[in-house]
Design a protein around this motif. Structure first.
Motif, PDB file in Angstrom:
ATOM      1  N   GLN A 138     -16.569 -66.720 -24.429  1.00 26.03           N
ATOM      2  CA  GLN A 138     -17.435 -66.362 -25.906  1.00 26.03           C
ATOM      3  C   GLN A 138     -16.546 -66.282 -27.031  1.00 26.03           C
ATOM      4  OE1 GLN A 138     -18.850 -62.485 -24.144  1.00 26.03           O
ATOM      5  NE2 GLN A 138     -19.382 -63.504 -22.499  1.00 26.03           N
ATOM      6  N   THR A 139     -15.177 -66.009 -27.068  1.00 22.73           N
ATOM      7  CA  THR A 139     -14.540 -65.742 -28.449  1.00 22.73           C
ATOM      8  C   THR A 139     -14.254 -67.125 -28.723  1.00 22.73           C
ATOM      9  OG1 THR A 139     -13.619 -63.618 -27.615  1.00 22.73           O
ATOM     10  CG2 THR A 139     -12.585 -64.910 -29.424  1.00 22.73           C
ATOM     11  N   THR A 140     -13.874 -68.108 -27.937  1.00 27.97           N
ATOM     12  CA  THR A 140     -13.634 -69.454 -28.314  1.00 27.97           C
ATOM     13  C   THR A 140     -14.686 -70.012 -29.159  1.00 27.97           C
ATOM     14  OG1 THR A 140     -11.957 -69.954 -26.749  1.00 27.97           O
ATOM     15  CG2 THR A 140     -13.094 -71.787 -27.685  1.00 27.97           C
ATOM     16  N   ARG A 234     -15.393 -59.283 -35.310  1.00 29.51           N
ATOM     17  CA  ARG A 234     -16.946 -59.369 -34.676  1.00 29.51           C
ATOM     18  C   ARG A 234     -16.525 -58.133 -33.794  1.00 29.51           C
ATOM     19  NH1 ARG A 234     -19.819 -64.207 -34.790  1.00 29.51           N
ATOM     20  NH2 ARG A 234     -19.044 -65.019 -36.715  1.00 29.51           N
ATOM     21  N   HIS A 236     -17.303 -55.820 -30.380  1.00 28.35           N
ATOM     22  CA  HIS A 236     -17.772 -56.410 -29.037  1.00 28.35           C
ATOM     23  C   HIS A 236     -17.765 -55.054 -28.301  1.00 28.35           C
ATOM     24  CE1 HIS A 236     -18.525 -58.872 -25.469  1.00 28.35           C
ATOM     25  NE2 HIS A 236     -18.082 -57.866 -25.045  1.00 28.35           N
ATOM     26  N   SER A 242      -8.775 -56.958 -27.397  1.00 29.29           N
ATOM     27  CA  SER A 242      -9.129 -57.548 -28.618  1.00 29.29           C
ATOM     28  C   SER A 242      -8.331 -58.822 -28.664  1.00 29.29           C
ATOM     29  CB  SER A 242      -8.512 -56.744 -29.843  1.00 29.29           C
ATOM     30  OG  SER A 242      -9.053 -55.348 -29.723  1.00 29.29           O
ATOM     31  N   HIS A 243      -9.265 -59.782 -29.189  1.00 35.22           N
ATOM     32  CA  HIS A 243      -9.078 -61.347 -29.085  1.00 35.22           C
ATOM     33  C   HIS A 243      -8.747 -61.788 -30.731  1.00 35.22           C
ATOM     34  CE1 HIS A 243     -11.454 -62.005 -25.318  1.00 35.22           C
ATOM     35  NE2 HIS A 243     -10.267 -61.401 -24.994  1.00 35.22           N
ATOM     36  N   ARG A 245      -8.101 -64.869 -32.817  1.00 34.80           N
ATOM     37  CA  ARG A 245      -7.980 -66.305 -32.988  1.00 34.80           C
ATOM     38  C   ARG A 245      -7.694 -66.835 -34.254  1.00 34.80           C
ATOM     39  NH1 ARG A 245      -7.372 -64.757 -28.425  1.00 34.80           N
ATOM     40  NH2 ARG A 245      -8.444 -65.075 -26.361  1.00 34.80           N
ATOM     41  N   GLU A 307      -3.656 -67.798 -30.449  1.00 35.16           N
ATOM     42  CA  GLU A 307      -4.221 -66.867 -30.055  1.00 35.16           C
ATOM     43  C   GLU A 307      -3.541 -65.599 -29.610  1.00 35.16           C
ATOM     44  OE1 GLU A 307      -5.955 -68.563 -26.534  1.00 35.16           O
ATOM     45  OE2 GLU A 307      -7.099 -70.108 -27.530  1.00 35.16           O
ATOM     46  N   ASP A 309      -4.223 -61.753 -27.560  1.00 35.22           N
ATOM     47  CA  ASP A 309      -5.054 -60.807 -26.890  1.00 35.22           C
ATOM     48  C   ASP A 309      -4.047 -59.496 -26.688  1.00 35.22           C
ATOM     49  OD1 ASP A 309      -6.841 -62.714 -26.267  1.00 35.22           O
ATOM     50  OD2 ASP A 309      -6.050 -62.860 -23.993  1.00 35.22           O
ATOM     51  N   ARG A 409     -11.896 -60.289 -32.559  1.00 34.59           N
ATOM     52  CA  ARG A 409     -13.161 -59.798 -31.848  1.00 34.59           C
ATOM     53  C   ARG A 409     -12.584 -58.486 -30.840  1.00 34.59           C
ATOM     54  NH1 ARG A 409     -15.717 -62.040 -26.749  1.00 34.59           N
ATOM     55  NH2 ARG A 409     -17.994 -61.377 -26.814  1.00 34.59           N
ATOM     56  N   THR A 410     -13.270 -57.378 -31.576  1.00 35.11           N
ATOM     57  CA  THR A 410     -12.637 -56.080 -30.840  1.00 35.11           C
ATOM     58  C   THR A 410     -13.793 -55.118 -30.594  1.00 35.11           C
ATOM     59  OG1 THR A 410     -10.937 -54.440 -31.317  1.00 35.11           O
ATOM     60  CG2 THR A 410     -12.427 -54.956 -33.182  1.00 35.11           C
TER      61      THR A 410
END
Length: 413
Positions: A138-140, A234, A236, A242-243, A245, A307, A309, A409-410
């Motif tokens: 989803q993050t990609t 974003r 989530h 957390s992502h 990218r 990337e 995480d 994204r976190t």
């Protein structure tokens, strides 16, 4: 650096453009009595909906009688879609080479029925659902939407499972005729084989494969990017990690020396356990579970993807640290020690890859699908070994945070 420190002899390779445009390449390497074979077809998908049809098509191929017959004789068959490429890969005993070429022919001439498509659609929908359920996928998706301003079809992690289940035999048949053409195909054979016999076998097997006269050729260019470069956050809720990218332009493969510099820059940044991002974020600060940086192929361009995480509670600190690492690398480039380690890593692995059947086949396939001439197999490691700090610094300058697009994204809690 010493360019003679990484000399790699050009392996025996012979290429031939077959009658209707298939580019075939073979290389004898009789280390074991096996053959590694790949048939790669550039699908050139235009919409994510079309990906659903193509994934069902791919799921039909392992059940083809010719593929089943090859497996009965000790072979292994895998069919995957990797981005815009449909890849049929076979590994088996050298004496079964005729079965390999017959399997290739059976795939490109495949005919589909309703029961076969329904079974394949069910399987492909399960795979799509699993992929879509992964937070990383989803993050990609969000990253490439941010990077290009929309989601190019070839970068979608997976189609919508509902679209997959809706695919019909008419859809698959039409997609096969429209997208599977010899003009956009590469065949690679490596192993215990004779060059001429292997090429002749491929030519005979694929002689009747012609392009659909109704299929219109088109130039598939890298999608344009918005002028604005930015890193957005974003939310989530419930995301356990957390992502982070980031993506940006990397030196083009059109110039092999520049391409080599881009590969070394990516390795110094995040391509090894001792790389800067991993060393600082994970080992020194304990902020990240996983880090990486790699160059990936996006049609006629190359893109660096970074990337990480990280722990949700450390998202702000990790993001700030990552951006400072990238800025410092862009401003100053690698140290001499980092350059030596990266060059040794790439050239050492490269020599090993050229010397083994499966990895030589993968290397040849990679070069051909990237549009890099195969004679670069011998030249690339010398370009890597000849790199100076200044060369890699020029590549690193492309990766300054001001030139990157990305998302964080976190879980906002």
């Amino acid at each position: 650096m010493n360019p003679h420190a990484a000399e790699v002899a050009m392996p025996p390779v012979e290429t031939r453009t077959l009658a209707h445009g298939v580019l075939a390449a073979v290389s004898a390497l009789p280390t074991v009595p096996l053959v590694q074979a790949h048939l790669a077809i550039d699908l050139r998908p235009r919409t994510v909906r079309e990906l659903a049809v193509l994934d069902v098509l791919a799921a039909c191929w392992p059940a083809l009688p010719a593929c089943a017959r090859f497996e009965q004789h000790g072979g292994v068959v895998t069919v995957t879609r990797q981005g815009r490429w449909l890849l049929l890969s076979l590994t088996g005993p050298a004496e079964r080479l005729p079965l390999i070429t017959r399997a290739f022919a059976a795939a490109v001439h495949a005919r589909y029925d309703d029961a076969q498509v329904r079974t394949a659609a069910s399987r492909a929908a399960q795979q799509a659902a699993l992929a879509e359920a992964q937070p990383a996928a989803q993050t990609t998706r969000l990253l490439w939407q941010e990077y290009y301003g929309h989601l190019p079809a070839f970068l979608a992690p997976a189609p919508d499972p509902r679209d997959v289940l809706a695919v019909t035999v008419a859809d698959v048949t039409a997609a096969h005729a429209r997208t599977l053409t010899p003009r956009h195909c590469v065949a690679v054979l490596v192993g215990d084989l004779d060059h001429r016999a292997a090429l002749d076998g491929l030519e005979e097997a694929l002689a009747d494969w012609t392009a659909d006269p109704a299929a219109r050729p088109y130039r598939y260019r890298q999608p344009p990017r918005p002028a604005l470069r930015r890193i957005t956050t974003r939310a989530h809720p419930g995301l356990p990690q957390s992502h982070l990218r980031l993506a940006g332009t990397s030196p083009s493969r059109r110039d092999l020396a520049d391409f080599a510099a881009g590969q070394v820059a990516a390795l110094v940044l995040g391509g090894a356990f001792s790389a800067r991002i991993n060393r600082v974020l994970r080992e020194e600060r304990g902020l990240a579970y996983r880090t990486t940086a790699l160059v990936t192929d996006h049609l006629d361009g190359d893109v660096l993807v970074v990337e990480a995480d990280v722990r949700p509670s450390a998202t702000a600190e990790a993001t700030d640290t990552l951006l400072r690492i990238l800025a410092d690398f862009a401003d100053h480039g690698p140290t001499e020690a980092e350059l030596r380690a990266a060059v040794g890593n790439i050239t050492g692995k490269y020599a090993l890859n050229v010397g083994a059947q499966s990895t030589r086949a993968a290397l040849m396939l990679s070069f051909l699908t990237l549009g890099i001439p195969l004679d670069a197999i011998a030249r690339f490691p010398a370009h890597v070994a000849a790199l100076s700090r200044e060369d890699v610094h020029r590549a690193a300058a492309l990766h300054h945070p001001d030139r990157l697009t990305g998302i964080v994204r976190t879980d906002p809690a």
